[in-house]
Design a protein around this motif. Structure first.
Motif, mmCIF file in Angstrom:
data_model
loop_
_atom_site.group_PDB
_atom_site.id
_atom_site.type_symbol
_atom_site.label_atom_id
_atom_site.label_comp_id
_atom_site.label_asym_id
_atom_site.label_seq_id
_atom_site.Cartn_x
_atom_site.Cartn_y
_atom_site.Cartn_z
ATOM 1 N N LEU A 60 0.825 -1.211 0.000
ATOM 2 C CA LEU A 60 0.000 0.000 0.000
ATOM 3 C C LEU A 60 0.861 1.265 0.000
ATOM 4 C CD1 LEU A 60 -2.860 -0.859 2.543
ATOM 5 C CD2 LEU A 60 -3.109 -0.434 0.097
ATOM 6 N N ALA A 61 2.113 1.127 0.423
ATOM 7 C CA ALA A 61 2.997 2.286 0.438
ATOM 8 C C ALA A 61 3.246 2.823 -0.969
ATOM 9 C CB ALA A 61 4.329 1.919 1.098
ATOM 10 N N ILE A 62 3.203 1.956 -1.973
ATOM 11 C CA ILE A 62 3.545 2.368 -3.333
ATOM 12 C C ILE A 62 2.580 3.435 -3.864
ATOM 13 C CG2 ILE A 62 3.806 1.591 -5.723
ATOM 14 C CD1 ILE A 62 4.818 -1.080 -4.604
ATOM 15 N N PRO A 63 1.268 3.155 -3.953
ATOM 16 C CA PRO A 63 0.379 4.191 -4.508
ATOM 17 C C PRO A 63 0.330 5.468 -3.673
ATOM 18 C CG PRO A 63 -0.900 2.365 -3.586
ATOM 19 C CD PRO A 63 0.517 1.925 -3.623
ATOM 20 N N PHE A 64 0.461 5.346 -2.350
ATOM 21 C CA PHE A 64 0.371 6.548 -1.525
ATOM 22 C C PHE A 64 1.638 7.407 -1.607
ATOM 23 C CE2 PHE A 64 -3.120 4.256 0.699
ATOM 24 C CZ PHE A 64 -4.089 5.238 0.545
ATOM 25 N N PHE A 65 2.812 6.790 -1.711
ATOM 26 C CA PHE A 65 4.023 7.584 -1.907
ATOM 27 C C PHE A 65 3.991 8.260 -3.280
ATOM 28 C CE2 PHE A 65 6.686 5.299 1.462
ATOM 29 C CZ PHE A 65 6.805 6.437 2.235
ATOM 30 N N ILE A 66 3.506 7.553 -4.293
ATOM 31 C CA ILE A 66 3.391 8.153 -5.622
ATOM 32 C C ILE A 66 2.420 9.329 -5.585
ATOM 33 C CG2 ILE A 66 2.543 7.767 -7.979
ATOM 34 C CD1 ILE A 66 3.629 4.915 -7.785
ATOM 35 N N LEU A 67 1.291 9.156 -4.910
ATOM 36 C CA LEU A 67 0.315 10.239 -4.799
ATOM 37 C C LEU A 67 0.898 11.422 -4.030
ATOM 38 C CD1 LEU A 67 -2.491 11.413 -5.169
ATOM 39 C CD2 LEU A 67 -3.257 10.126 -3.155
ATOM 40 N N SER A 111 9.220 11.497 -5.865
ATOM 41 C CA SER A 111 8.371 11.011 -6.958
ATOM 42 C C SER A 111 8.415 9.497 -7.098
ATOM 43 C CB SER A 111 8.795 11.652 -8.281
ATOM 44 O OG SER A 111 10.010 11.093 -8.747
ATOM 45 N N GLY A 112 9.568 8.889 -6.746
ATOM 46 C CA GLY A 112 9.664 7.440 -6.818
ATOM 47 C C GLY A 112 9.996 6.882 -8.178
ATOM 48 N N SER A 113 10.181 7.731 -9.185
ATOM 49 C CA SER A 113 10.464 7.244 -10.531
ATOM 50 C C SER A 113 11.575 8.068 -11.156
ATOM 51 C CB SER A 113 9.204 7.312 -11.398
ATOM 52 O OG SER A 113 9.510 7.062 -12.757
ATOM 53 N N GLY A 114 12.672 7.402 -11.530
ATOM 54 C CA GLY A 114 13.788 8.090 -12.171
ATOM 55 C C GLY A 114 13.412 8.719 -13.500
ATOM 56 N N ALA A 287 -2.866 7.492 -10.000
ATOM 57 C CA ALA A 287 -3.523 6.215 -10.273
ATOM 58 C C ALA A 287 -2.904 5.524 -11.473
ATOM 59 C CB ALA A 287 -5.017 6.445 -10.497
ATOM 60 N N ALA A 288 -2.598 6.304 -12.518
ATOM 61 C CA ALA A 288 -1.986 5.724 -13.720
ATOM 62 C C ALA A 288 -0.597 5.170 -13.411
ATOM 63 C CB ALA A 288 -1.912 6.775 -14.822
ATOM 64 N N SER A 289 0.209 5.947 -12.675
ATOM 65 C CA SER A 289 1.562 5.483 -12.331
ATOM 66 C C SER A 289 1.517 4.261 -11.422
ATOM 67 C CB SER A 289 2.339 6.612 -11.644
ATOM 68 O OG SER A 289 2.468 7.728 -12.491
ATOM 69 N N SER A 290 0.602 4.281 -10.442
ATOM 70 C CA SER A 290 0.489 3.152 -9.514
ATOM 71 C C SER A 290 0.015 1.898 -10.227
ATOM 72 C CB SER A 290 -0.497 3.498 -8.386
ATOM 73 O OG SER A 290 -0.080 4.629 -7.683
ATOM 74 N N ALA A 291 -0.900 2.076 -11.192
ATOM 75 C CA ALA A 291 -1.424 0.918 -11.919
ATOM 76 C C ALA A 291 -0.324 0.201 -12.689
ATOM 77 C CB ALA A 291 -2.538 1.359 -12.872
#
Length: 440
Positions: A60-67, A111-114, A287-291
Protein backbone atom coordinates in the motif's frame (compact mmCIF):
# COMPACT_ATOMS: atom_id res chain seq x y z
CA UNK A 1 19.58 -32.57 -26.79
CA UNK A 2 19.60 -30.43 -23.66
CA UNK A 3 16.17 -30.40 -22.03
CA UNK A 4 15.26 -26.97 -20.73
CA UNK A 5 12.94 -26.87 -17.73
CA UNK A 6 9.71 -24.89 -17.74
CA UNK A 7 11.25 -22.18 -15.55
CA UNK A 8 14.20 -21.68 -17.90
CA UNK A 9 11.88 -21.66 -20.91
CA UNK A 10 9.83 -19.01 -19.14
CA UNK A 11 12.90 -16.80 -18.64
CA UNK A 12 13.89 -17.16 -22.29
CA UNK A 13 10.35 -16.43 -23.47
CA UNK A 14 10.19 -13.36 -21.23
CA UNK A 15 13.26 -11.85 -22.89
CA UNK A 16 11.91 -12.76 -26.34
CA UNK A 17 8.75 -10.80 -25.54
CA UNK A 18 10.86 -7.85 -24.40
CA UNK A 19 12.78 -7.90 -27.68
CA UNK A 20 9.43 -7.88 -29.49
CA UNK A 21 8.64 -4.72 -27.46
CA UNK A 22 5.74 -6.21 -25.56
CA UNK A 23 5.05 -4.27 -22.31
CA UNK A 24 6.98 -5.65 -19.35
CA UNK A 25 3.88 -6.60 -17.34
CA UNK A 26 2.39 -8.63 -20.19
CA UNK A 27 5.77 -10.20 -20.95
CA UNK A 28 5.86 -11.43 -17.36
CA UNK A 29 2.26 -12.66 -17.42
CA UNK A 30 2.32 -14.46 -20.77
CA UNK A 31 5.65 -16.20 -20.15
CA UNK A 32 4.42 -17.30 -16.70
CA UNK A 33 1.13 -18.61 -18.13
CA UNK A 34 3.08 -20.61 -20.71
CA UNK A 35 5.25 -22.14 -17.98
CA UNK A 36 2.19 -23.01 -15.86
CA UNK A 37 0.61 -24.74 -18.86
CA UNK A 38 3.88 -26.61 -19.54
CA UNK A 39 4.00 -27.79 -15.93
CA UNK A 40 0.44 -29.09 -16.21
CA UNK A 41 -1.25 -26.65 -13.83
CA UNK A 42 -4.66 -25.27 -14.66
CA UNK A 43 -5.29 -21.58 -15.12
CA UNK A 44 -7.76 -21.64 -12.22
CA UNK A 45 -4.74 -20.88 -9.98
CA UNK A 46 -4.03 -17.58 -11.74
CA UNK A 47 -6.59 -15.49 -9.87
CA UNK A 48 -5.56 -16.79 -6.46
CA UNK A 49 -1.86 -16.26 -7.16
CA UNK A 50 -2.35 -12.70 -8.41
CA UNK A 51 -4.54 -11.88 -5.42
CA UNK A 52 -1.98 -13.31 -3.02
CA UNK A 53 0.77 -11.34 -4.74
CA UNK A 54 -0.83 -7.90 -4.49
CA UNK A 55 -2.81 -8.14 -1.24
CA UNK A 56 0.15 -7.35 0.98
CA UNK A 57 -0.14 -4.51 3.47
CA UNK A 58 3.37 -3.23 2.74
CA UNK A 59 2.54 -2.69 -0.94
CA UNK A 60 0.00 0.00 0.00
CA UNK A 61 3.00 2.29 0.44
CA UNK A 62 3.54 2.37 -3.33
CA UNK A 63 0.38 4.19 -4.51
CA UNK A 64 0.37 6.55 -1.52
CA UNK A 65 4.02 7.58 -1.91
CA UNK A 66 3.39 8.15 -5.62
CA UNK A 67 0.32 10.24 -4.80
CA UNK A 68 2.25 12.25 -2.19
CA UNK A 69 4.94 13.07 -4.77
CA UNK A 70 2.33 14.04 -7.37
CA UNK A 71 0.55 16.32 -4.91
CA UNK A 72 3.80 18.00 -3.88
CA UNK A 73 4.39 18.85 -7.52
CA UNK A 74 0.91 20.11 -8.33
CA UNK A 75 0.37 22.07 -5.10
CA UNK A 76 3.54 24.15 -5.45
CA UNK A 77 5.31 22.53 -2.50
CA UNK A 78 8.14 21.26 -4.70
CA UNK A 79 8.54 24.62 -6.44
CA UNK A 80 9.07 26.38 -3.12
CA UNK A 81 11.69 23.81 -2.14
CA UNK A 82 13.52 24.25 -5.48
CA UNK A 83 13.60 28.01 -4.97
CA UNK A 84 14.97 27.53 -1.45
CA UNK A 85 17.84 25.39 -2.76
CA UNK A 86 18.42 27.98 -5.50
CA UNK A 87 18.86 30.70 -2.86
CA UNK A 88 20.84 28.54 -0.43
CA UNK A 89 23.44 27.03 -2.76
CA UNK A 90 23.01 28.74 -6.12
CA UNK A 91 25.95 31.10 -5.43
CA UNK A 92 28.38 28.35 -4.38
CA UNK A 93 31.15 27.09 -6.71
CA UNK A 94 29.43 24.80 -9.17
CA UNK A 95 26.32 27.01 -9.16
CA UNK A 96 23.45 25.33 -10.96
CA UNK A 97 25.33 22.04 -10.97
CA UNK A 98 25.02 21.90 -7.19
CA UNK A 99 21.38 23.05 -7.31
CA UNK A 100 20.60 20.48 -9.99
CA UNK A 101 22.17 17.64 -7.98
CA UNK A 102 20.29 18.47 -4.78
CA UNK A 103 16.97 19.03 -6.54
CA UNK A 104 17.24 15.84 -8.61
CA UNK A 105 18.07 13.69 -5.59
CA UNK A 106 15.33 15.22 -3.46
CA UNK A 107 12.61 15.30 -6.10
CA UNK A 108 13.41 11.80 -7.37
CA UNK A 109 13.15 10.42 -3.84
CA UNK A 110 9.70 11.98 -3.52
CA UNK A 111 8.37 11.01 -6.96
CA UNK A 112 9.66 7.44 -6.82
CA UNK A 113 10.46 7.24 -10.53
CA UNK A 114 13.79 8.09 -12.17
CA UNK A 115 12.49 8.52 -15.76
CA UNK A 116 9.50 10.56 -14.53
CA UNK A 117 11.83 12.85 -12.59
CA UNK A 118 14.00 13.43 -15.66
CA UNK A 119 10.91 14.42 -17.65
CA UNK A 120 9.43 16.60 -14.88
CA UNK A 121 12.37 18.69 -13.68
CA UNK A 122 14.98 17.94 -16.35
CA UNK A 123 14.15 20.82 -18.72
CA UNK A 124 14.46 23.50 -16.03
CA UNK A 125 17.66 22.10 -14.49
CA UNK A 126 19.35 21.44 -17.84
CA UNK A 127 18.57 24.94 -19.18
CA UNK A 128 19.74 26.50 -15.94
CA UNK A 129 23.03 24.56 -15.99
CA UNK A 130 23.60 25.41 -19.63
CA UNK A 131 23.21 29.12 -18.89
CA UNK A 132 25.65 28.67 -16.00
CA UNK A 133 28.30 27.47 -18.45
CA UNK A 134 27.89 23.69 -18.40
CA UNK A 135 27.51 21.78 -21.63
CA UNK A 136 24.00 20.55 -22.37
CA UNK A 137 25.21 16.94 -22.56
CA UNK A 138 26.89 17.15 -19.14
CA UNK A 139 23.77 18.74 -17.65
CA UNK A 140 21.63 15.97 -19.11
CA UNK A 141 24.02 13.41 -17.64
CA UNK A 142 23.70 15.01 -14.20
CA UNK A 143 19.90 14.93 -14.33
CA UNK A 144 19.95 11.28 -15.46
CA UNK A 145 22.24 10.36 -12.60
CA UNK A 146 20.51 12.34 -9.86
CA UNK A 147 17.05 11.09 -10.83
CA UNK A 148 18.34 7.50 -10.88
CA UNK A 149 20.31 7.56 -7.62
CA UNK A 150 17.32 9.08 -5.84
CA UNK A 151 15.76 5.60 -5.59
CA UNK A 152 18.40 4.90 -2.93
CA UNK A 153 17.35 7.82 -0.72
CA UNK A 154 14.39 7.19 1.58
CA UNK A 155 11.46 7.21 1.32
CA UNK A 156 12.11 4.90 -1.63
CA UNK A 157 9.52 2.77 -3.40
CA UNK A 158 12.32 0.47 -4.50
CA UNK A 159 13.30 -0.22 -0.90
CA UNK A 160 9.65 -0.92 -0.03
CA UNK A 161 9.46 -3.55 -2.77
CA UNK A 162 12.82 -5.05 -1.78
CA UNK A 163 11.62 -5.30 1.82
CA UNK A 164 8.47 -7.13 0.70
CA UNK A 165 10.37 -9.60 -1.49
CA UNK A 166 13.21 -10.19 0.98
CA UNK A 167 10.88 -10.16 4.01
CA UNK A 168 13.19 -7.60 5.59
CA UNK A 169 12.28 -4.63 7.78
CA UNK A 170 11.47 -1.67 5.54
CA UNK A 171 12.21 0.72 8.41
CA UNK A 172 15.74 -0.67 8.75
CA UNK A 173 16.21 -0.42 4.97
CA UNK A 174 15.22 3.26 5.08
CA UNK A 175 17.63 3.89 7.95
CA UNK A 176 20.44 1.96 6.27
CA UNK A 177 20.04 3.89 3.01
CA UNK A 178 20.61 7.34 4.52
CA UNK A 179 24.43 7.36 4.65
CA UNK A 180 25.00 5.50 1.33
CA UNK A 181 22.40 7.71 -0.38
CA UNK A 182 24.02 10.95 0.70
CA UNK A 183 27.46 9.49 -0.02
CA UNK A 184 26.43 8.86 -3.63
CA UNK A 185 25.14 12.43 -3.78
CA UNK A 186 28.50 13.76 -2.54
CA UNK A 187 30.27 11.77 -5.25
CA UNK A 188 28.03 13.48 -7.81
CA UNK A 189 29.06 16.87 -6.42
CA UNK A 190 32.72 15.78 -6.54
CA UNK A 191 32.29 15.17 -10.27
CA UNK A 192 31.27 18.78 -11.02
CA UNK A 193 34.79 20.32 -10.94
CA UNK A 194 35.78 17.99 -13.78
CA UNK A 195 33.08 19.46 -16.06
CA UNK A 196 34.36 21.83 -18.72
CA UNK A 197 32.46 25.07 -18.21
CA UNK A 198 32.17 27.62 -20.98
CA UNK A 199 30.41 30.93 -21.32
CA UNK A 200 26.67 31.09 -21.78
CA UNK A 201 25.58 31.02 -25.45
CA UNK A 202 25.28 34.44 -27.05
CA UNK A 203 21.77 35.80 -27.06
CA UNK A 204 20.54 33.11 -24.68
CA UNK A 205 18.08 34.04 -21.91
CA UNK A 206 19.69 34.79 -18.59
CA UNK A 207 19.86 32.26 -15.79
CA UNK A 208 17.57 34.44 -13.69
CA UNK A 209 14.91 34.25 -16.38
CA UNK A 210 15.08 30.46 -16.36
CA UNK A 211 15.26 30.09 -12.59
CA UNK A 212 14.80 33.51 -10.96
CA UNK A 213 16.69 34.29 -7.76
CA UNK A 214 13.94 35.37 -5.35
CA UNK A 215 14.38 38.74 -3.59
CA UNK A 216 17.72 39.41 -5.29
CA UNK A 217 17.84 42.92 -3.78
CA UNK A 218 18.12 41.49 -0.24
CA UNK A 219 21.27 40.24 1.45
CA UNK A 220 22.17 36.55 1.32
CA UNK A 221 21.11 35.81 4.90
CA UNK A 222 17.79 37.58 4.47
CA UNK A 223 17.09 35.78 1.20
CA UNK A 224 17.87 32.39 2.72
CA UNK A 225 15.65 33.05 5.72
CA UNK A 226 12.76 34.31 3.56
CA UNK A 227 13.04 31.31 1.20
CA UNK A 228 13.25 28.95 4.17
CA UNK A 229 10.11 30.37 5.73
CA UNK A 230 8.28 30.13 2.40
CA UNK A 231 9.29 26.50 1.89
CA UNK A 232 9.32 25.41 5.54
CA UNK A 233 6.29 23.12 5.42
CA UNK A 234 7.54 21.44 2.28
CA UNK A 235 11.01 20.91 3.73
CA UNK A 236 9.38 19.33 6.76
CA UNK A 237 7.93 16.52 4.62
CA UNK A 238 10.91 14.13 4.90
CA UNK A 239 11.26 15.07 8.59
CA UNK A 240 7.65 14.08 9.24
CA UNK A 241 7.88 10.86 7.21
CA UNK A 242 11.27 9.60 8.37
CA UNK A 243 10.93 10.95 11.89
CA UNK A 244 7.63 9.15 12.35
CA UNK A 245 9.07 5.89 11.03
CA UNK A 246 12.26 5.98 13.09
CA UNK A 247 10.46 7.04 16.28
CA UNK A 248 8.01 4.16 15.89
CA UNK A 249 4.97 6.44 15.58
CA UNK A 250 3.94 4.67 12.37
CA UNK A 251 5.14 2.02 9.93
CA UNK A 252 6.58 2.81 6.47
CA UNK A 253 3.24 1.84 4.93
CA UNK A 254 1.36 4.15 7.26
CA UNK A 255 3.99 6.83 6.56
CA UNK A 256 2.94 6.86 2.91
CA UNK A 257 -0.62 7.73 3.92
CA UNK A 258 0.66 10.32 6.40
CA UNK A 259 2.73 11.91 3.61
CA UNK A 260 -0.36 12.13 1.39
CA UNK A 261 -2.51 13.71 4.10
CA UNK A 262 0.34 16.06 5.02
CA UNK A 263 0.71 17.23 1.39
CA UNK A 264 -3.05 17.85 1.19
CA UNK A 265 -3.01 19.76 4.48
CA UNK A 266 -0.07 21.96 3.46
CA UNK A 267 -1.52 22.65 0.01
CA UNK A 268 -5.04 23.28 1.27
CA UNK A 269 -4.51 25.06 4.60
CA UNK A 270 -1.05 26.66 4.40
CA UNK A 271 -0.29 27.53 0.76
CA UNK A 272 -3.97 27.46 -0.32
CA UNK A 273 -3.08 26.04 -3.74
CA UNK A 274 -5.41 23.04 -3.52
CA UNK A 275 -8.19 23.06 -6.13
CA UNK A 276 -10.64 20.41 -7.28
CA UNK A 277 -9.13 20.40 -10.78
CA UNK A 278 -5.60 20.06 -9.42
CA UNK A 279 -6.64 17.32 -7.03
CA UNK A 280 -8.37 15.44 -9.84
CA UNK A 281 -5.27 15.65 -12.07
CA UNK A 282 -3.02 14.51 -9.22
CA UNK A 283 -5.26 11.56 -8.42
CA UNK A 284 -5.44 10.60 -12.10
CA UNK A 285 -1.66 10.81 -12.60
CA UNK A 286 -0.96 8.89 -9.39
CA UNK A 287 -3.52 6.21 -10.27
CA UNK A 288 -1.99 5.72 -13.72
CA UNK A 289 1.56 5.48 -12.33
CA UNK A 290 0.49 3.15 -9.51
CA UNK A 291 -1.42 0.92 -11.92
CA UNK A 292 1.70 0.37 -14.02
CA UNK A 293 3.73 -0.66 -10.97
CA UNK A 294 1.02 -2.84 -9.45
CA UNK A 295 0.34 -4.59 -12.78
CA UNK A 296 4.00 -5.62 -12.83
CA UNK A 297 3.70 -6.78 -9.21
CA UNK A 298 0.57 -8.79 -10.03
CA UNK A 299 2.03 -10.66 -12.98
CA UNK A 300 5.38 -11.01 -11.23
CA UNK A 301 3.58 -13.09 -8.59
CA UNK A 302 2.80 -15.67 -11.29
CA UNK A 303 6.39 -15.48 -12.48
CA UNK A 304 7.72 -16.00 -8.96
CA UNK A 305 5.39 -18.93 -8.33
CA UNK A 306 6.76 -20.77 -11.38
CA UNK A 307 10.32 -19.97 -10.29
CA UNK A 308 9.59 -21.62 -6.94
CA UNK A 309 7.63 -24.65 -8.23
CA UNK A 310 10.16 -25.53 -10.93
CA UNK A 311 13.05 -25.01 -8.48
CA UNK A 312 14.66 -22.40 -10.71
CA UNK A 313 15.95 -20.80 -7.51
CA UNK A 314 17.78 -23.95 -6.48
CA UNK A 315 19.25 -24.59 -9.93
CA UNK A 316 20.57 -21.10 -10.55
CA UNK A 317 21.65 -20.32 -7.00
CA UNK A 318 23.67 -23.53 -6.84
CA UNK A 319 25.22 -22.73 -10.22
CA UNK A 320 26.09 -19.28 -8.94
CA UNK A 321 27.61 -20.65 -5.74
CA UNK A 322 29.61 -23.10 -7.83
CA UNK A 323 31.29 -20.33 -9.82
CA UNK A 324 33.83 -19.60 -7.12
CA UNK A 325 34.63 -20.06 -3.45
CA UNK A 326 35.37 -16.34 -3.24
CA UNK A 327 32.25 -14.45 -2.13
CA UNK A 328 33.51 -11.22 -3.74
CA UNK A 329 33.60 -12.93 -7.13
CA UNK A 330 30.02 -14.11 -6.61
CA UNK A 331 28.95 -10.61 -5.55
CA UNK A 332 30.64 -9.15 -8.64
CA UNK A 333 28.74 -11.57 -10.89
CA UNK A 334 25.43 -10.70 -9.20
CA UNK A 335 26.12 -6.99 -9.55
CA UNK A 336 27.04 -7.40 -13.23
CA UNK A 337 23.79 -9.26 -13.95
CA UNK A 338 21.71 -6.60 -12.20
CA UNK A 339 23.62 -3.79 -13.90
CA UNK A 340 23.02 -5.22 -17.38
CA UNK A 341 19.37 -5.96 -16.57
CA UNK A 342 18.95 -2.37 -15.34
CA UNK A 343 19.90 -1.10 -18.78
CA UNK A 344 16.83 -2.77 -20.28
CA UNK A 345 14.16 -3.01 -17.55
CA UNK A 346 12.78 -1.01 -14.66
CA UNK A 347 13.90 -1.68 -11.09
CA UNK A 348 10.61 -3.26 -9.99
CA UNK A 349 10.71 -5.93 -12.70
CA UNK A 350 14.36 -6.74 -12.06
CA UNK A 351 13.78 -7.21 -8.36
CA UNK A 352 10.90 -9.62 -8.88
CA UNK A 353 12.89 -11.66 -11.41
CA UNK A 354 16.39 -11.63 -9.90
CA UNK A 355 15.94 -11.40 -6.13
CA UNK A 356 14.25 -14.81 -5.70
CA UNK A 357 17.39 -16.27 -7.25
CA UNK A 358 20.01 -14.06 -5.61
CA UNK A 359 18.61 -13.80 -2.07
CA UNK A 360 19.14 -17.52 -1.27
CA UNK A 361 22.76 -17.07 -2.37
CA UNK A 362 23.10 -14.05 -0.08
CA UNK A 363 21.65 -16.02 2.83
CA UNK A 364 23.90 -19.00 2.12
CA UNK A 365 26.95 -16.75 2.24
CA UNK A 366 25.74 -15.04 5.43
CA UNK A 367 25.34 -11.57 3.91
CA UNK A 368 23.29 -9.00 5.80
CA UNK A 369 20.02 -8.66 3.81
CA UNK A 370 19.79 -4.95 4.63
CA UNK A 371 23.30 -4.24 3.33
CA UNK A 372 22.63 -6.43 0.29
CA UNK A 373 19.43 -4.47 -0.40
CA UNK A 374 21.27 -1.14 -0.39
CA UNK A 375 23.95 -2.48 -2.73
CA UNK A 376 21.30 -3.88 -5.08
CA UNK A 377 19.43 -0.56 -5.06
CA UNK A 378 22.54 1.43 -5.97
CA UNK A 379 23.27 -1.05 -8.74
CA UNK A 380 19.72 -0.77 -10.09
CA UNK A 381 20.06 3.01 -10.08
CA UNK A 382 23.32 2.88 -12.06
CA UNK A 383 21.70 0.69 -14.69
CA UNK A 384 19.19 3.47 -15.42
CA UNK A 385 21.90 5.73 -16.85
CA UNK A 386 24.44 3.21 -18.13
CA UNK A 387 25.19 3.58 -21.87
CA UNK A 388 24.11 2.54 -24.37
CA UNK A 389 20.54 1.74 -23.35
CA UNK A 390 19.87 3.13 -19.84
CA UNK A 391 16.21 4.19 -19.67
CA UNK A 392 16.97 7.64 -18.21
CA UNK A 393 19.27 8.38 -21.13
CA UNK A 394 16.42 8.00 -23.60
CA UNK A 395 14.18 10.33 -21.60
CA UNK A 396 16.95 12.95 -21.31
CA UNK A 397 17.68 12.71 -25.03
CA UNK A 398 14.02 13.41 -25.74
CA UNK A 399 13.99 16.37 -23.32
CA UNK A 400 17.19 17.97 -24.68
CA UNK A 401 16.75 16.98 -28.35
CA UNK A 402 20.32 15.72 -28.28
CA UNK A 403 21.49 12.45 -29.87
CA UNK A 404 21.53 9.58 -27.39
CA UNK A 405 25.29 9.26 -27.86
CA UNK A 406 25.86 12.82 -26.64
CA UNK A 407 23.73 12.33 -23.54
CA UNK A 408 25.51 9.04 -22.80
CA UNK A 409 28.85 10.80 -23.16
CA UNK A 410 27.74 13.44 -20.67
CA UNK A 411 26.72 10.74 -18.21
CA UNK A 412 30.06 8.89 -18.33
CA UNK A 413 31.82 10.98 -15.59
CA UNK A 414 28.89 10.32 -13.24
CA UNK A 415 28.83 6.66 -14.21
CA UNK A 416 32.49 6.27 -13.23
CA UNK A 417 32.03 7.95 -9.84
CA UNK A 418 28.80 6.00 -9.21
CA UNK A 419 30.57 2.70 -9.91
CA UNK A 420 33.32 3.78 -7.50
CA UNK A 421 30.62 4.54 -4.92
CA UNK A 422 29.04 1.12 -5.46
CA UNK A 423 32.37 -0.58 -4.81
CA UNK A 424 32.92 1.46 -1.63
CA UNK A 425 29.42 0.80 -0.24
CA UNK A 426 29.81 -2.91 -1.01
CA UNK A 427 33.31 -3.10 0.50
CA UNK A 428 32.35 -1.25 3.69
CA UNK A 429 29.05 -2.67 5.02
CA UNK A 430 29.44 -0.41 8.05
CA UNK A 431 28.16 2.49 5.95
CA UNK A 432 24.79 0.74 5.70
CA UNK A 433 24.78 -0.84 9.14
CA UNK A 434 25.98 2.02 11.35
CA UNK A 435 22.69 3.93 11.77
CA UNK A 436 20.70 0.70 12.01
CA UNK A 437 22.83 -0.44 14.94
CA UNK A 438 22.69 2.96 16.62
CA UNK A 439 18.89 3.24 16.39
CA UNK A 440 18.09 -0.36 17.39
Amino acid sequence: MFDLGAGTQMLILFFVFLVLRLPVAFSLGLSALYAMWTLGFGLDLVGDLITAGITKFSLLAIPFFILAGTLMGSLGIAERMIRFFRVLIGSLPGGMGVVGTVVCLFWGAVSGSGPASVAAIGPLIIKGMEEDGYSRAFAAGLVCTGAALSIVIPPSIGLVIYGVIAETSISELFIAAIIPGFFMGLLMLATLPFAKKSGAPAGAPSLDRLMPMPDAELGYGQRVMKAFISSFWGLMTPVVILGGIYSGAFTPTEAALVATVYALAVGGLVYRTLTFDGLYRSLSDAAASSAVVMLVVAYASLFGWVVTVDDVIGQYSQALLGLSHNEWVILAVIMLVILVAGMFMDAVTIMFICLPIFLPVARELGWDPVWFGIVVMINLAIGLFTPPVGINLYVAANVTRLPLERVAQGAVPFLLTALLGLVIVAAFPQMSQFLVEVLR
